[in-house]
Design a protein around this motif. Structure first.
Motif, PDB file in Angstrom:
ATOM      1  N   LYS A 109      48.530  31.793  43.932  1.00 32.91           N
ATOM      2  CA  LYS A 109      47.880  30.794  43.084  1.00 32.91           C
ATOM      3  C   LYS A 109      47.830  29.481  43.848  1.00 32.91           C
ATOM      4  N   LYS A 110      46.881  28.655  43.481  1.00 35.39           N
ATOM      5  CA  LYS A 110      46.792  27.318  44.055  1.00 35.39           C
ATOM      6  C   LYS A 110      46.742  26.314  42.921  1.00 35.39           C
ATOM      7  N   ASN A 111      47.544  25.275  43.049  1.00 37.08           N
ATOM      8  CA  ASN A 111      47.584  24.244  42.026  1.00 37.08           C
ATOM      9  C   ASN A 111      47.895  22.916  42.695  1.00 37.08           C
ATOM     10  N   TYR A 112      47.007  21.965  42.517  1.00 39.64           N
ATOM     11  CA  TYR A 112      47.182  20.629  43.111  1.00 39.64           C
ATOM     12  C   TYR A 112      47.459  20.716  44.610  1.00 39.64           C
ATOM     13  N   GLY A 113      46.720  21.602  45.284  1.00 39.15           N
ATOM     14  CA  GLY A 113      46.837  21.727  46.733  1.00 39.15           C
ATOM     15  C   GLY A 113      48.023  22.536  47.220  1.00 39.15           C
ATOM     16  N   ARG A 114      48.810  23.035  46.305  1.00 34.88           N
ATOM     17  CA  ARG A 114      49.995  23.813  46.655  1.00 34.88           C
ATOM     18  C   ARG A 114      49.690  25.293  46.431  1.00 34.88           C
ATOM     19  N   THR A 115      50.085  26.151  47.370  1.00 34.86           N
ATOM     20  CA  THR A 115      49.901  27.588  47.243  1.00 34.86           C
ATOM     21  C   THR A 115      51.258  28.229  46.967  1.00 34.86           C
ATOM     22  N   TYR A 116      51.298  29.134  45.984  1.00 35.42           N
ATOM     23  CA  TYR A 116      52.553  29.794  45.617  1.00 35.42           C
ATOM     24  C   TYR A 116      52.246  31.117  44.925  1.00 35.42           C
ATOM     25  N   GLU A 117      53.266  31.942  44.750  1.00 28.59           N
ATOM     26  CA  GLU A 117      53.136  33.206  44.030  1.00 28.59           C
ATOM     27  C   GLU A 117      53.438  32.943  42.568  1.00 28.59           C
ATOM     28  N   GLY A 118      52.624  33.530  41.701  1.00 30.86           N
ATOM     29  CA  GLY A 118      52.873  33.356  40.276  1.00 30.86           C
ATOM     30  C   GLY A 118      52.019  34.276  39.441  1.00 30.86           C
ATOM     31  N   LEU A 119      52.164  34.129  38.133  1.00 37.13           N
ATOM     32  CA  LEU A 119      51.415  34.957  37.209  1.00 37.13           C
ATOM     33  C   LEU A 119      49.986  34.453  37.089  1.00 37.13           C
ATOM     34  N   ILE A 120      49.041  35.371  37.189  1.00 35.20           N
ATOM     35  CA  ILE A 120      47.615  35.077  37.064  1.00 35.20           C
ATOM     36  C   ILE A 120      47.212  35.451  35.643  1.00 35.20           C
ATOM     37  N   ARG A 121      46.725  34.486  34.885  1.00 39.49           N
ATOM     38  CA  ARG A 121      46.337  34.748  33.493  1.00 39.49           C
ATOM     39  C   ARG A 121      45.288  35.871  33.488  1.00 39.49           C
ATOM     40  N   SER A 122      45.639  36.987  32.855  1.00 36.14           N
ATOM     41  CA  SER A 122      44.827  38.196  32.928  1.00 36.14           C
ATOM     42  C   SER A 122      44.903  38.965  31.616  1.00 36.14           C
ATOM     43  N   THR A 123      43.881  39.770  31.371  1.00 35.95           N
ATOM     44  CA  THR A 123      43.866  40.646  30.196  1.00 35.95           C
ATOM     45  C   THR A 123      43.344  42.011  30.608  1.00 35.95           C
ATOM     46  N   VAL A 124      44.075  43.037  30.194  1.00 36.79           N
ATOM     47  CA  VAL A 124      43.677  44.421  30.460  1.00 36.79           C
ATOM     48  C   VAL A 124      43.651  45.146  29.121  1.00 36.79           C
ATOM     49  N   VAL A 125      42.532  45.812  28.843  1.00 37.41           N
ATOM     50  CA  VAL A 125      42.421  46.616  27.626  1.00 37.41           C
ATOM     51  C   VAL A 125      42.588  48.078  28.033  1.00 37.41           C
ATOM     52  N   VAL A 126      43.538  48.741  27.355  1.00 37.33           N
ATOM     53  CA  VAL A 126      43.859  50.137  27.645  1.00 37.33           C
ATOM     54  C   VAL A 126      43.335  50.991  26.487  1.00 37.33           C
ATOM     55  N   ASP A 127      42.565  52.019  26.816  1.00 38.56           N
ATOM     56  CA  ASP A 127      41.975  52.861  25.770  1.00 38.56           C
ATOM     57  C   ASP A 127      43.017  53.849  25.216  1.00 38.56           C
ATOM     58  N   PRO A 128      42.689  54.593  24.165  1.00 39.32           N
ATOM     59  CA  PRO A 128      43.666  55.496  23.548  1.00 39.32           C
ATOM     60  C   PRO A 128      44.222  56.566  24.481  1.00 39.32           C
ATOM     61  N   GLU A 129      43.513  56.897  25.551  1.00 37.84           N
ATOM     62  CA  GLU A 129      43.996  57.906  26.505  1.00 37.84           C
ATOM     63  C   GLU A 129      44.815  57.292  27.638  1.00 37.84           C
ATOM     64  N   GLY A 130      44.999  55.970  27.631  1.00 39.29           N
ATOM     65  CA  GLY A 130      45.791  55.328  28.667  1.00 39.29           C
ATOM     66  C   GLY A 130      45.000  54.868  29.876  1.00 39.29           C
ATOM     67  N   LYS A 131      43.685  54.846  29.765  1.00 33.40           N
ATOM     68  CA  LYS A 131      42.824  54.383  30.861  1.00 33.40           C
ATOM     69  C   LYS A 131      42.425  52.927  30.622  1.00 33.40           C
ATOM     70  N   VAL A 132      42.204  52.199  31.706  1.00 33.56           N
ATOM     71  CA  VAL A 132      41.736  50.814  31.618  1.00 33.56           C
ATOM     72  C   VAL A 132      40.269  50.839  31.185  1.00 33.56           C
ATOM     73  N   SER A 133      39.943  50.095  30.133  1.00 33.17           N
ATOM     74  CA  SER A 133      38.538  49.977  29.729  1.00 33.17           C
ATOM     75  C   SER A 133      37.974  48.622  30.110  1.00 33.17           C
ATOM     76  N   VAL A 134      38.831  47.579  30.135  1.00 38.61           N
ATOM     77  CA  VAL A 134      38.429  46.227  30.531  1.00 38.61           C
ATOM     78  C   VAL A 134      39.563  45.638  31.357  1.00 38.61           C
ATOM     79  N   ALA A 135      39.226  44.972  32.458  1.00 42.35           N
ATOM     80  CA  ALA A 135      40.225  44.263  33.265  1.00 42.35           C
ATOM     81  C   ALA A 135      39.642  42.905  33.628  1.00 42.35           C
TER      82      ALA A 135
END
Length: 155
Positions: A109-135
């Motif tokens: 991630k980059k924030n105010y010119g600083r690069t670091y490892e962190g959580l990327i705001r993300s959403t994954v939708v998993v269908d009833p069979e356990g497959k990704v439908s949206v990422a």
């Protein structure tokens, strides 16, 4: 970390929840699950996003979706966050960020010119069979739930 794509099998997980239970993706098989990753409980953007999910939960549930919020916060912080915002869906603690990594939601991630490892705001939708439908990665906190609803054909 590689990001997930539609039709891939969603990585399994078992994580502690703010309410003291444990949530397993396998236990949710048979219904669609929205798994959203957020950086830190009780921060402005994460609070806005969580409250948007809270306010849309009845219509999401009515359409067959379960919502799970995952962050690297400890269970105690999630418990306070859930109580202070009257959140009506499970918040899960991924303290070692292994699940976020498996889902491609942890990385540079980059924030105010600083690069670091962190959580990327993300959403994954998993269908009833356990497959990704949206990422979706690098989503905006504000307006994300409305966009997700449109993407899922709920509006």
């Amino acid at each position: 970390m590689p990001r997930l794509s539609p039709d891939e099998t969603a990585p399994e997980f078992v994580l502690p929840a703010a309410d003291g239970t444990t949530v397993s993706l396998a236990d949710l098989r048979g219904s669609s699950t929205i798994v959203y990753f957020y950086p830190a409980a009780a921060t402005p953007g994460c609070t806005k996003e969580a409250c948007d999910f809270r306010d849309n939960l009845n219509s999401l549930k009515g359409a067959g979706y379960t919502v799970l919020g995952i962050s690297p916060d400890p269970v105690e912080k999630l418990e306070k966050f859930a109580a202070s915002e009257n959140l009506n869906f499970p918040l899960l603690s991924d303290a070692d960020h292994a699940v976020a990594e498996a889902y491609g939601a942890w990385g540079e991630k980059k924030n105010y010119g600083r690069t670091y490892e962190g959580l990327i705001r993300s959403t994954v939708v998993v269908d009833p069979e356990g497959k990704v439908s949206v990422a979706q990665y690098n989503v905006k906190a504000t307006g994300h739930v409305a966009k997700l609803r449109r993407d899922l054909g709920l509006d």
